[in-house]
Motif scaffolding. Structure first.
Motif, PDB file in Angstrom:
ATOM      1  N   VAL A 211      15.520  37.056-113.746  1.00 27.93           N
ATOM      2  CA  VAL A 211      14.116  37.283-113.405  1.00 27.93           C
ATOM      3  C   VAL A 211      13.566  38.510-114.117  1.00 27.93           C
ATOM      4  O   VAL A 211      12.356  38.657-114.240  1.00 27.93           O
ATOM      5  CB  VAL A 211      13.885  37.413-111.883  1.00 27.93           C
ATOM      6  N   VAL A 212      14.436  39.388-114.587  1.00 28.53           N
ATOM      7  CA  VAL A 212      14.012  40.579-115.319  1.00 28.53           C
ATOM      8  C   VAL A 212      14.825  40.648-116.603  1.00 28.53           C
ATOM      9  O   VAL A 212      16.042  40.506-116.581  1.00 28.53           O
ATOM     10  CB  VAL A 212      14.224  41.873-114.491  1.00 28.53           C
ATOM     11  N   LEU A 213      14.121  40.834-117.717  1.00 30.05           N
ATOM     12  CA  LEU A 213      14.764  40.975-119.016  1.00 30.05           C
ATOM     13  C   LEU A 213      14.400  42.343-119.577  1.00 30.05           C
ATOM     14  O   LEU A 213      13.218  42.663-119.696  1.00 30.05           O
ATOM     15  CB  LEU A 213      14.275  39.895-119.983  1.00 30.05           C
ATOM     16  N   LEU A 214      15.395  43.145-119.913  1.00 30.42           N
ATOM     17  CA  LEU A 214      15.120  44.440-120.512  1.00 30.42           C
ATOM     18  C   LEU A 214      14.661  44.245-121.947  1.00 30.42           C
ATOM     19  O   LEU A 214      15.229  43.432-122.675  1.00 30.42           O
ATOM     20  CB  LEU A 214      16.364  45.327-120.490  1.00 30.42           C
ATOM     21  N   GLY A 215      13.643  44.986-122.354  1.00 29.93           N
ATOM     22  CA  GLY A 215      13.110  44.878-123.703  1.00 29.93           C
ATOM     23  C   GLY A 215      13.660  45.943-124.620  1.00 29.93           C
ATOM     24  O   GLY A 215      14.681  46.572-124.348  1.00 29.93           O
ATOM     25  N   ALA A 216      12.937  46.170-125.700  1.00 31.44           N
ATOM     26  CA  ALA A 216      13.369  47.132-126.711  1.00 31.44           C
ATOM     27  C   ALA A 216      13.375  48.566-126.187  1.00 31.44           C
ATOM     28  O   ALA A 216      14.119  49.401-126.680  1.00 31.44           O
ATOM     29  CB  ALA A 216      12.452  47.038-127.929  1.00 31.44           C
ATOM     30  N   ASN A 217      12.556  48.844-125.168  1.00 30.10           N
ATOM     31  CA  ASN A 217      12.490  50.204-124.622  1.00 30.10           C
ATOM     32  C   ASN A 217      13.624  50.505-123.656  1.00 30.10           C
ATOM     33  O   ASN A 217      13.745  51.628-123.173  1.00 30.10           O
ATOM     34  CB  ASN A 217      11.149  50.423-123.910  1.00 30.10           C
ATOM     35  N   GLY A 218      14.437  49.516-123.324  1.00 27.66           N
ATOM     36  CA  GLY A 218      15.576  49.734-122.437  1.00 27.66           C
ATOM     37  C   GLY A 218      15.167  49.833-120.976  1.00 27.66           C
ATOM     38  O   GLY A 218      14.196  49.220-120.542  1.00 27.66           O
ATOM     39  N   LEU A 219      15.907  50.626-120.230  1.00 26.58           N
ATOM     40  CA  LEU A 219      15.695  50.766-118.798  1.00 26.58           C
ATOM     41  C   LEU A 219      14.637  51.837-118.539  1.00 26.58           C
ATOM     42  O   LEU A 219      14.919  53.021-118.553  1.00 26.58           O
ATOM     43  CB  LEU A 219      17.009  51.130-118.102  1.00 26.58           C
ATOM     44  N   THR A 220      13.411  51.382-118.294  1.00 24.72           N
ATOM     45  CA  THR A 220      12.306  52.297-118.028  1.00 24.72           C
ATOM     46  C   THR A 220      11.979  52.279-116.540  1.00 24.72           C
ATOM     47  O   THR A 220      12.498  51.459-115.790  1.00 24.72           O
ATOM     48  CB  THR A 220      11.058  51.888-118.823  1.00 24.72           C
ATOM     49  N   GLU A 221      11.100  53.191-116.143  1.00 24.05           N
ATOM     50  CA  GLU A 221      10.664  53.238-114.738  1.00 24.05           C
ATOM     51  C   GLU A 221       9.993  51.926-114.338  1.00 24.05           C
ATOM     52  O   GLU A 221      10.177  51.434-113.231  1.00 24.05           O
ATOM     53  CB  GLU A 221       9.707  54.417-114.546  1.00 24.05           C
ATOM     54  N   GLY A 222       9.218  51.344-115.259  1.00 25.91           N
ATOM     55  CA  GLY A 222       8.544  50.079-114.998  1.00 25.91           C
ATOM     56  C   GLY A 222       9.523  48.933-114.764  1.00 25.91           C
ATOM     57  O   GLY A 222       9.310  48.084-113.895  1.00 25.91           O
ATOM     58  N   VAL A 223      10.600  48.921-115.528  1.00 27.18           N
ATOM     59  CA  VAL A 223      11.627  47.885-115.364  1.00 27.18           C
ATOM     60  C   VAL A 223      12.307  48.039-114.006  1.00 27.18           C
ATOM     61  O   VAL A 223      12.547  47.051-113.304  1.00 27.18           O
ATOM     62  CB  VAL A 223      12.658  47.955-116.513  1.00 27.18           C
ATOM     63  N   LEU A 224      12.599  49.276-113.613  1.00 27.70           N
ATOM     64  CA  LEU A 224      13.220  49.515-112.302  1.00 27.70           C
ATOM     65  C   LEU A 224      12.303  49.059-111.166  1.00 27.70           C
ATOM     66  O   LEU A 224      12.776  48.502-110.173  1.00 27.70           O
ATOM     67  CB  LEU A 224      13.579  50.991-112.140  1.00 27.70           C
ATOM     68  N   VAL A 225      10.995  49.266-111.325  1.00 32.28           N
ATOM     69  CA  VAL A 225      10.037  48.811-110.309  1.00 32.28           C
ATOM     70  C   VAL A 225      10.057  47.289-110.223  1.00 32.28           C
ATOM     71  O   VAL A 225      10.036  46.715-109.129  1.00 32.28           O
ATOM     72  CB  VAL A 225       8.619  49.351-110.621  1.00 32.28           C
ATOM     73  N   GLU A 226      10.107  46.619-111.368  1.00 26.85           N
ATOM     74  CA  GLU A 226      10.153  45.154-111.379  1.00 26.85           C
ATOM     75  C   GLU A 226      11.433  44.632-110.723  1.00 26.85           C
ATOM     76  O   GLU A 226      11.399  43.658-109.974  1.00 26.85           O
ATOM     77  CB  GLU A 226      10.049  44.615-112.813  1.00 26.85           C
ATOM     78  N   ILE A 227      12.556  45.275-110.999  1.00 28.26           N
ATOM     79  CA  ILE A 227      13.823  44.873-110.377  1.00 28.26           C
ATOM     80  C   ILE A 227      13.745  45.080-108.872  1.00 28.26           C
ATOM     81  O   ILE A 227      14.159  44.213-108.094  1.00 28.26           O
ATOM     82  CB  ILE A 227      15.003  45.663-110.991  1.00 28.26           C
ATOM     83  N   ASP A 228      13.184  46.212-108.455  1.00 29.44           N
ATOM     84  CA  ASP A 228      13.035  46.508-107.031  1.00 29.44           C
ATOM     85  C   ASP A 228      12.145  45.465-106.348  1.00 29.44           C
ATOM     86  O   ASP A 228      12.470  44.972-105.264  1.00 29.44           O
ATOM     87  CB  ASP A 228      12.459  47.911-106.854  1.00 29.44           C
TER      88      ASP A 228
END
Length: 98
Positions: free
Chosen positions: A21-38
């Protein structure tokens, strides 16, 4: 949260047919990605996250950071994918007894 082996196997079986459901992009693990995972954990409890990197050590560090920051349980890693579980107050997934 501590899960028994029986509960882990049950959850792995449920996760088998899930798509990430979440795919990390070129920027890696960002705060926005952590929010999406949460958010995904809050709505689904059981999710897969894909981390497309070829460096094993980097991938392992990212997996550990995701688990630490989301307070989720790592059920397993398969290649570039990590399977996470975090039970909500609604208990969408009924775990088997220990």
């Amino acid at each position: 949260m501590k899960l028994s082996n029986k509960q882990k196997q049950f959850l792995k079986g449920l996760a088998h047919n899930l798509n990430p459901v979440v795919l990390l992009g070129a920027n890696g693990l960002t705060e926005g990605v952590l929010v999406e995972i949460d958010n995904a954990l809050n709505s689904h409890e059981l999710i897969k996250v894909k981390v497309p990197t070829s460096d094993r050590e980097t991938k392992s560090l990212i997996f550990d950071a995701i688990v630490r920051e989301t307070n989720a349980v790592k059920l397993q890693t398969i290649g570039h994918i990590i399977v996470l579980f975090r039970q909500t107050d609604d208990k969408l997934i009924q775990l088997p007894r220990v």
